[in-house]
Write a protein that holds these residues in place. Structure first.
Motif, PDB file in Angstrom:
ATOM      1  N   GLY A 248       4.557   7.140   0.476  1.00 30.15           N
ATOM      2  CA  GLY A 248       4.847   7.848   1.112  1.00 30.15           C
ATOM      3  C   GLY A 248       5.312   8.151   2.144  1.00 30.15           C
ATOM      4  N   THR A 249       3.855   8.552   3.533  1.00 30.01           N
ATOM      5  CA  THR A 249       4.936   8.376   4.719  1.00 30.01           C
ATOM      6  C   THR A 249       4.205   7.470   6.359  1.00 30.01           C
ATOM      7  OG1 THR A 249       5.674  10.687   4.532  1.00 30.01           O
ATOM      8  CG2 THR A 249       5.751   9.547   6.719  1.00 30.01           C
ATOM      9  N   ILE A 250       4.591   6.921   6.780  1.00 30.18           N
ATOM     10  CA  ILE A 250       3.989   5.992   7.539  1.00 30.18           C
ATOM     11  C   ILE A 250       4.677   6.194   8.470  1.00 30.18           C
ATOM     12  CG2 ILE A 250       3.815   3.800   8.242  1.00 30.18           C
ATOM     13  CD1 ILE A 250       3.810   2.015   5.063  1.00 30.18           C
ATOM     14  N   THR A 251       4.435   6.416   9.778  1.00 27.77           N
ATOM     15  CA  THR A 251       4.563   6.824  11.120  1.00 27.77           C
ATOM     16  C   THR A 251       3.395   5.525  12.174  1.00 27.77           C
ATOM     17  OG1 THR A 251       4.189   8.475  10.467  1.00 27.77           O
ATOM     18  CG2 THR A 251       4.184   8.628  12.904  1.00 27.77           C
ATOM     19  N   ILE A 252       4.798   5.472  12.740  1.00 33.88           N
ATOM     20  CA  ILE A 252       4.163   4.465  13.896  1.00 33.88           C
ATOM     21  C   ILE A 252       4.582   4.831  15.262  1.00 33.88           C
ATOM     22  CG2 ILE A 252       4.792   1.778  14.453  1.00 33.88           C
ATOM     23  CD1 ILE A 252       5.953   1.470  12.092  1.00 33.88           C
ATOM     24  N   HIS A 253       3.300   4.992  16.015  1.00 32.93           N
ATOM     25  CA  HIS A 253       3.699   5.134  17.264  1.00 32.93           C
ATOM     26  C   HIS A 253       4.380   3.989  18.590  1.00 32.93           C
ATOM     27  CE1 HIS A 253       1.997   9.555  16.560  1.00 32.93           C
ATOM     28  NE2 HIS A 253       1.486   8.650  15.292  1.00 32.93           N
ATOM     29  N   ASP A 254       4.967   4.805  20.062  1.00 31.13           N
ATOM     30  CA  ASP A 254       4.697   3.251  20.670  1.00 31.13           C
ATOM     31  C   ASP A 254       4.050   4.129  22.176  1.00 31.13           C
ATOM     32  OD1 ASP A 254       6.110   6.152  21.388  1.00 31.13           O
ATOM     33  OD2 ASP A 254       8.258   4.809  22.113  1.00 31.13           O
ATOM     34  N   ALA A 255       3.236   5.357  21.543  1.00 31.93           N
ATOM     35  CA  ALA A 255       2.480   5.154  23.271  1.00 31.93           C
ATOM     36  C   ALA A 255       1.224   6.089  22.913  1.00 31.93           C
ATOM     37  CB  ALA A 255       2.834   6.581  23.503  1.00 31.93           C
ATOM     38  N   PRO A 256       0.011   5.394  23.472  1.00 30.33           N
ATOM     39  CA  PRO A 256      -0.202   5.444  25.115  1.00 30.33           C
ATOM     40  C   PRO A 256       0.564   3.450  24.719  1.00 30.33           C
ATOM     41  CG  PRO A 256      -2.106   5.513  24.318  1.00 30.33           C
ATOM     42  CD  PRO A 256      -1.189   5.656  23.341  1.00 30.33           C
ATOM     43  N   THR A 257       0.990   2.510  23.806  1.00 29.53           N
ATOM     44  CA  THR A 257       1.450   1.164  23.262  1.00 29.53           C
ATOM     45  C   THR A 257       2.317   1.457  22.789  1.00 29.53           C
ATOM     46  OG1 THR A 257      -1.438   0.594  25.087  1.00 29.53           O
ATOM     47  CG2 THR A 257       0.088  -1.154  23.199  1.00 29.53           C
ATOM     48  N   LYS A 258       3.467   0.482  22.658  1.00 32.44           N
ATOM     49  CA  LYS A 258       3.863   0.082  21.253  1.00 32.44           C
ATOM     50  C   LYS A 258       3.109  -0.807  20.070  1.00 32.44           C
ATOM     51  CE  LYS A 258       7.392  -0.368  18.892  1.00 32.44           C
ATOM     52  NZ  LYS A 258       7.549   0.790  18.371  1.00 32.44           N
ATOM     53  N   ARG A 259       3.321   0.231  19.049  1.00 32.36           N
ATOM     54  CA  ARG A 259       2.381  -0.483  17.878  1.00 32.36           C
ATOM     55  C   ARG A 259       3.214  -0.751  16.914  1.00 32.36           C
ATOM     56  NH1 ARG A 259      -2.063  -1.328  20.246  1.00 32.36           N
ATOM     57  NH2 ARG A 259      -3.325   0.032  21.128  1.00 32.36           N
ATOM     58  N   THR A 260       3.078  -1.939  16.286  1.00 31.08           N
ATOM     59  CA  THR A 260       4.162  -2.742  15.405  1.00 31.08           C
ATOM     60  C   THR A 260       3.661  -2.590  13.939  1.00 31.08           C
ATOM     61  OG1 THR A 260       3.113  -4.543  15.405  1.00 31.08           O
ATOM     62  CG2 THR A 260       5.333  -3.838  16.320  1.00 31.08           C
ATOM     63  N   LEU A 261       4.200  -2.016  12.609  1.00 30.52           N
ATOM     64  CA  LEU A 261       3.628  -2.569  11.222  1.00 30.52           C
ATOM     65  C   LEU A 261       4.096  -3.958  11.210  1.00 30.52           C
ATOM     66  CD1 LEU A 261       2.214  -2.503   8.965  1.00 30.52           C
ATOM     67  CD2 LEU A 261       4.584  -0.770   7.873  1.00 30.52           C
ATOM     68  N   THR A 262       3.294  -5.629  10.729  1.00 29.31           N
ATOM     69  CA  THR A 262       3.582  -6.493  10.012  1.00 29.31           C
ATOM     70  C   THR A 262       3.756  -6.746   8.800  1.00 29.31           C
ATOM     71  OG1 THR A 262       3.754  -7.896  12.232  1.00 29.31           O
ATOM     72  CG2 THR A 262       4.103  -9.064  10.912  1.00 29.31           C
ATOM     73  N   VAL A 263       5.282  -7.027   8.397  1.00 30.42           N
ATOM     74  CA  VAL A 263       4.781  -6.710   7.000  1.00 30.42           C
ATOM     75  C   VAL A 263       4.437  -9.026   6.488  1.00 30.42           C
ATOM     76  CG1 VAL A 263       5.754  -6.745   4.026  1.00 30.42           C
ATOM     77  CG2 VAL A 263       5.582  -4.982   6.191  1.00 30.42           C
ATOM     78  N   TRP A 264       3.462  -9.425   5.618  1.00 27.22           N
ATOM     79  CA  TRP A 264       3.749 -10.746   5.735  1.00 27.22           C
ATOM     80  C   TRP A 264       4.800 -11.034   4.346  1.00 27.22           C
ATOM     81  CZ3 TRP A 264       3.250 -14.011   9.632  1.00 27.22           C
ATOM     82  CH2 TRP A 264       2.030 -14.273  10.283  1.00 27.22           C
ATOM     83  N   GLY A 265       5.393 -10.439   3.093  1.00 24.49           N
ATOM     84  CA  GLY A 265       5.029 -10.414   1.566  1.00 24.49           C
ATOM     85  C   GLY A 265       6.433  -9.366   1.543  1.00 24.49           C
ATOM     86  N   ALA A 266       6.020  -8.489   0.124  1.00 23.46           N
ATOM     87  CA  ALA A 266       7.341  -7.876  -0.154  1.00 23.46           C
ATOM     88  C   ALA A 266       6.536  -6.540   0.570  1.00 23.46           C
ATOM     89  CB  ALA A 266       7.159  -7.341  -1.433  1.00 23.46           C
TER      90      ALA A 266
END
Length: 385
Positions: A248-266
């Protein structure tokens, strides 16, 4: 075409255990793609021949049309009562980029229609010329493959018959589907909101952690099951998972705080990963001891960092910024950056020639003297003036 490539099952391309080189004989039959003019000689195919070439003069049969688009598929597979499915197999493949290429499909209606699943990368060949090196591959199956009696898997081969291409063509062995034990799969539903970190948006009613596998279904499947449901966005807190299978679609925002998606595998990206960030601040962090990136999906204004452990590239990737700060297996693929490429630390390995494309206004390159790229990495600047 009149002399299209053919599927064979025999040990002319023997099923060797990865990472062994390809060979003939041995008694372990494989499914492989071969020649219709020479018969079954293993995973060796007619790439086609343009009129006037020497091969045409010596072997006129080769000049007949070898254009190919053929699939070999399984019988019905019953997955009733099974969930969190993973398809795995051993394979070798070369061909020619996307022109002479094998990919994997699945059907949830007994072969009435087919859906694209994944395009495995070309396998390594150093030390195995011209046979290729057997490689193991695995990919999560979509939720639509669960709890049905008529699942089918196919391998599809296409050849544009332009005379360009290298053996081995494609061979596959030890195909299996496993239902992974442990906690149930974390499947996005999005029936409460678009917030990744709201437990009720997941089928488990639990927000996934770094030990959990995540599946984001494609929008058509999601809305068919739940009209009004929405795709996930990461904005109230950071997100993480072990394996992420994104259709699908994953949206990562940077406001009001910078956010991240961390992947530990594949990370399998067959959809889109996008951000709201105007600046090159890292959005996707690859941190596993043996992480991988694969897929034909898009990255829209997305910045990647190889942060720790080791990450292996299993397909081309295009993104805004790409930074290597840990061990990285580039293999033979192309990284296209729209803004910046950084290398700070970590060992880089490649198979044959890998490519870095600097394709964007103001694209930058930063690597210190101690971290120079090897001579087998080609740097291309298509918009150079």
């Amino acid at each position: 075409g009149a002399n299209a490539n053919l599927w064979y099952i025999s040990d002319q391309e023997n099923g060797n255990a990865p990472p062994a080189c390809g060979s003939a004989g041995g008694g372990n039959n494989t499914l492989h793609l071969g020649s219709s003019t020479l018969g079954d000689i293993g995973a060796a195919y007619d790439a086609g021949c343009m009129p006037g070439c020497i091969a045409c003069d010596l072997f006129p049969a080769f000049c007949s049309n070898t254009t190919t688009d053929k699939r070999s598929f399984s019988q019905n597979i019953n997955t009733t009562g099974q969930s969190n499915l993973t398809l795995s197999f051993d394979y070798i493949e070369r061909g020619e980029g996307a022109d002479d290429d094998a990919y994997v499909e699945y059907s949830t209606d007994g072969g009435g229609s087919w859906n694209f699943l994944t395009n495995p990368g070309k396998t390594p060949i150093p030390g195995c010329l011209p046979q290729g090196e057997w490689t193991n591959f695995s990919v999560p199956l979509p939720a639509a493959c669960e709890n049905i009696s008529n699942l089918r898997i196919s391998f599809r081969w296409q050849n544009d018959a332009d005379s360009n291409g290298d053996d081995p063509s494609f061979a596959v062995n030890n195909v299996r589907i496993d239902a992974v034990g442990g906690s149930p799969p974390y499947i996005w539903e999005g029936d409460i909101s678009n917030d990744w970190n709201v437990a009720g948006n997941w089928n488990t009613n639990i927000v996934p952690t770094n030990a959990d596998n995540v599946l984001i279904p494609d929008p058509v499947t999601l809305t068919a099951l739940c009209p009004g449901c929405v795709m996930p966005e990461i904005f109230n807190a950071n997100a993480e998972a072990f394996d992420v299978c994104n259709y699908g679609t994953i949206t990562i925002h940077d406001a009001p705080t910078k956010r991240t998606l961390t992947v530990w595998g594949a990370l399998l990206n067959e959809g889109a990963i996008t951000t709201t960030s105007a600046d090159a601040q890292f959005d996707v962090l690859m941190r596993g001891a043996a992480s991988t990136y694969a897929g034909t999906g898009t990255n829209i204004d997305t910045d990647y960092q190889i942060m720790s452990g080791q990450t292996t590239l299993l397909s081309d990737i295009s993104c805004r910024t790409f930074q290597i700060s840990a061990d990285f297996d580039w293999d033979i693929y192309t990284i296209t950056v729209k803004r910046n490429f950084y290398r700070t630390t970590g060992a880089i390995t490649t198979q044959n020639t890998a490519t870095l494309v600097m394709d964007g206004p103001g694209a930058g390159f930063d690597t210190n003297d101690a971290q120079q790229l090897g001579s087998n990495i080609t740097i291309t600047i298509p918009n150079w003036i």
